[in-house]
Write a protein that holds these residues in place. Structure first.
Motif, mmCIF file in Angstrom:
data_model
loop_
_atom_site.group_PDB
_atom_site.id
_atom_site.type_symbol
_atom_site.label_atom_id
_atom_site.label_comp_id
_atom_site.label_asym_id
_atom_site.label_seq_id
_atom_site.Cartn_x
_atom_site.Cartn_y
_atom_site.Cartn_z
ATOM 1 N N LYS A 1 0.835 -1.123 -0.108
ATOM 2 C CA LYS A 1 -0.062 -0.078 -0.003
ATOM 3 C C LYS A 1 0.766 1.168 -0.104
ATOM 4 O O LYS A 1 1.905 1.331 0.440
ATOM 5 C CB LYS A 1 -0.961 0.094 1.092
ATOM 6 N N ALA A 2 0.383 2.382 -0.513
ATOM 7 C CA ALA A 2 1.085 3.547 -0.870
ATOM 8 C C ALA A 2 1.248 4.163 0.629
ATOM 9 O O ALA A 2 0.295 4.246 1.388
ATOM 10 C CB ALA A 2 0.403 4.512 -1.683
ATOM 11 N N SER A 3 2.389 4.617 0.912
ATOM 12 C CA SER A 3 2.389 5.472 2.257
ATOM 13 C C SER A 3 3.101 6.885 1.981
ATOM 14 O O SER A 3 3.530 7.163 0.867
ATOM 15 C CB SER A 3 3.380 4.888 3.072
ATOM 16 N N LYS B 1 13.325 10.288 -7.360
ATOM 17 C CA LYS B 1 11.964 10.828 -7.340
ATOM 18 C C LYS B 1 10.839 9.533 -7.061
ATOM 19 O O LYS B 1 11.164 8.510 -7.737
ATOM 20 C CB LYS B 1 11.546 11.294 -8.448
ATOM 21 N N ALA B 2 10.264 9.647 -5.981
ATOM 22 C CA ALA B 2 9.163 8.565 -5.995
ATOM 23 C C ALA B 2 7.893 9.084 -6.214
ATOM 24 O O ALA B 2 7.266 10.076 -5.972
ATOM 25 C CB ALA B 2 9.113 8.353 -4.274
ATOM 26 N N ILE B 3 7.180 8.437 -7.082
ATOM 27 C CA ILE B 3 5.969 8.418 -7.300
ATOM 28 C C ILE B 3 4.957 7.487 -6.607
ATOM 29 O O ILE B 3 5.013 6.285 -7.196
ATOM 30 C CB ILE B 3 5.629 8.312 -9.135
ATOM 31 N N THR B 4 3.883 7.831 -6.039
ATOM 32 C CA THR B 4 3.107 7.030 -5.530
ATOM 33 C C THR B 4 1.419 7.213 -5.973
ATOM 34 O O THR B 4 1.251 8.329 -6.309
ATOM 35 C CB THR B 4 3.057 7.090 -4.071
ATOM 36 N N ILE B 5 0.951 5.869 -6.263
ATOM 37 C CA ILE B 5 -0.414 6.059 -6.585
ATOM 38 C C ILE B 5 -1.141 5.319 -5.536
ATOM 39 O O ILE B 5 -1.112 4.289 -5.330
ATOM 40 C CB ILE B 5 -0.654 5.191 -8.143
ATOM 41 N N ASP B 6 -2.180 6.147 -4.991
ATOM 42 C CA ASP B 6 -2.856 5.444 -3.875
ATOM 43 C C ASP B 6 -4.169 4.605 -4.100
ATOM 44 O O ASP B 6 -4.454 4.585 -5.612
ATOM 45 C CB ASP B 6 -3.532 6.454 -2.789
ATOM 46 N N GLU B 7 -4.971 4.291 -3.436
ATOM 47 C CA GLU B 7 -6.031 3.334 -3.913
ATOM 48 C C GLU B 7 -7.068 4.167 -4.630
ATOM 49 O O GLU B 7 -7.959 3.600 -5.403
ATOM 50 C CB GLU B 7 -6.548 2.566 -2.628
ATOM 51 N N SER B 8 -7.150 5.326 -4.404
ATOM 52 C CA SER B 8 -8.250 6.038 -5.281
ATOM 53 C C SER B 8 -7.828 6.473 -6.559
ATOM 54 O O SER B 8 -8.483 7.048 -7.364
ATOM 55 C CB SER B 8 -8.799 7.238 -4.456
ATOM 56 N N GLY B 9 -6.403 6.311 -6.796
ATOM 57 C CA GLY B 9 -5.826 6.780 -7.986
ATOM 58 C C GLY B 9 -5.105 8.187 -8.082
ATOM 59 O O GLY B 9 -4.648 8.621 -9.186
ATOM 60 N N GLN B 10 -5.199 8.802 -6.905
ATOM 61 C CA GLN B 10 -4.307 10.045 -6.768
ATOM 62 C C GLN B 10 -2.719 9.751 -6.835
ATOM 63 O O GLN B 10 -2.220 8.668 -6.382
ATOM 64 C CB GLN B 10 -4.608 10.602 -5.265
ATOM 65 N N LYS C 1 5.405 3.467 -6.809
ATOM 66 C CA LYS C 1 4.690 2.420 -5.762
ATOM 67 C C LYS C 1 3.316 2.796 -6.148
ATOM 68 O O LYS C 1 2.659 3.875 -6.004
ATOM 69 C CB LYS C 1 5.020 2.967 -4.562
ATOM 70 N N GLY C 2 2.625 1.595 -6.440
ATOM 71 C CA GLY C 2 1.158 1.638 -6.680
ATOM 72 C C GLY C 2 0.502 0.805 -5.625
ATOM 73 O O GLY C 2 1.048 -0.269 -5.191
ATOM 74 N N ASP C 3 -0.681 1.246 -4.958
ATOM 75 C CA ASP C 3 -1.486 0.495 -3.957
ATOM 76 C C ASP C 3 -1.930 -0.722 -4.627
ATOM 77 O O ASP C 3 -2.053 -0.850 -6.004
ATOM 78 C CB ASP C 3 -2.623 1.389 -3.479
ATOM 79 N N ARG C 4 -2.130 -1.836 -3.899
ATOM 80 C CA ARG C 4 -2.562 -3.110 -4.514
ATOM 81 C C ARG C 4 -3.800 -3.108 -5.211
ATOM 82 O O ARG C 4 -4.206 -3.951 -5.936
ATOM 83 C CB ARG C 4 -2.435 -4.075 -3.495
ATOM 84 N N VAL C 5 -4.730 -2.155 -4.976
ATOM 85 C CA VAL C 5 -6.126 -2.011 -5.432
ATOM 86 C C VAL C 5 -6.328 -0.930 -6.487
ATOM 87 O O VAL C 5 -7.162 -0.731 -7.055
ATOM 88 C CB VAL C 5 -7.413 -1.944 -4.396
#
Length: 135
Positions: free
Chosen positions: A46-48, A59-68, A100-104
């Motif tokens: 999961k994204a943190s 550079k870290a690119i994170t995508i959370d469960e809502s797609g943000q 980093k992408g959230d698993r959902v």
């Protein structure tokens, strides 16, 4: 009186043991390589908001469960992401990017981010995943 035959000196090397050894080593390498290449099951974490960076220029690119999408810890749109990556690429030619992408998260959203990285010309790109431990 016995006639003794003259023994000829060996003028050829017997390569049969060397061929046997070579084939045994080849089989061992094939077996070890096959065992090492088996697929590894991964769980994408999961994204943190806390980013642990190996290098200061990463550079870290994170995508959370809502797609943000987040660049480091700041929320950005896909256009803002491309603009900021282009700006950073202008000042620093080589820098790694970690996605980093959230698993959902929908896979299409991650592909949009990867497409932006490709358009910007980022060569060092990594996907973060969590290794599954065998039970």
């Amino acid at each position: 009186m016995q006639v003794q035959k003259k023994r000829k000196p060996y003028d050829e090397i017997n390569v049969t043991p060397m061929v046997d050894l070579t084939l045994v080593l080849l089989i061992i390498f094939i077996l070890l390589t096959t065992a090492a290449v088996q697929g590894i099951k991964v769980n994408v974490p999961k994204a943190s908001s806390s980013v642990s960076l190996a290098k200061p220029t990463t550079k870290a690119i994170t995508i959370d469960e809502s797609g943000q999408i987040y660049l480091d810890t700041f929320a950005v749109t896909i256009d803002e992401l491309e603009t900021q990556l282009r700006t950073f690429k202008a000042t620093t030619e080589e820098f790694p990017v970690v996605v980093k992408g959230d698993r959902v998260t929908q896979y299409g959203r991650i592909m949009e981010v990867l497409d932006v990285c490709n358009r910007v010309g980022i060569d060092q790109l990594g996907l973060v995943s969590e290794r599954v431990r065998p039970s």
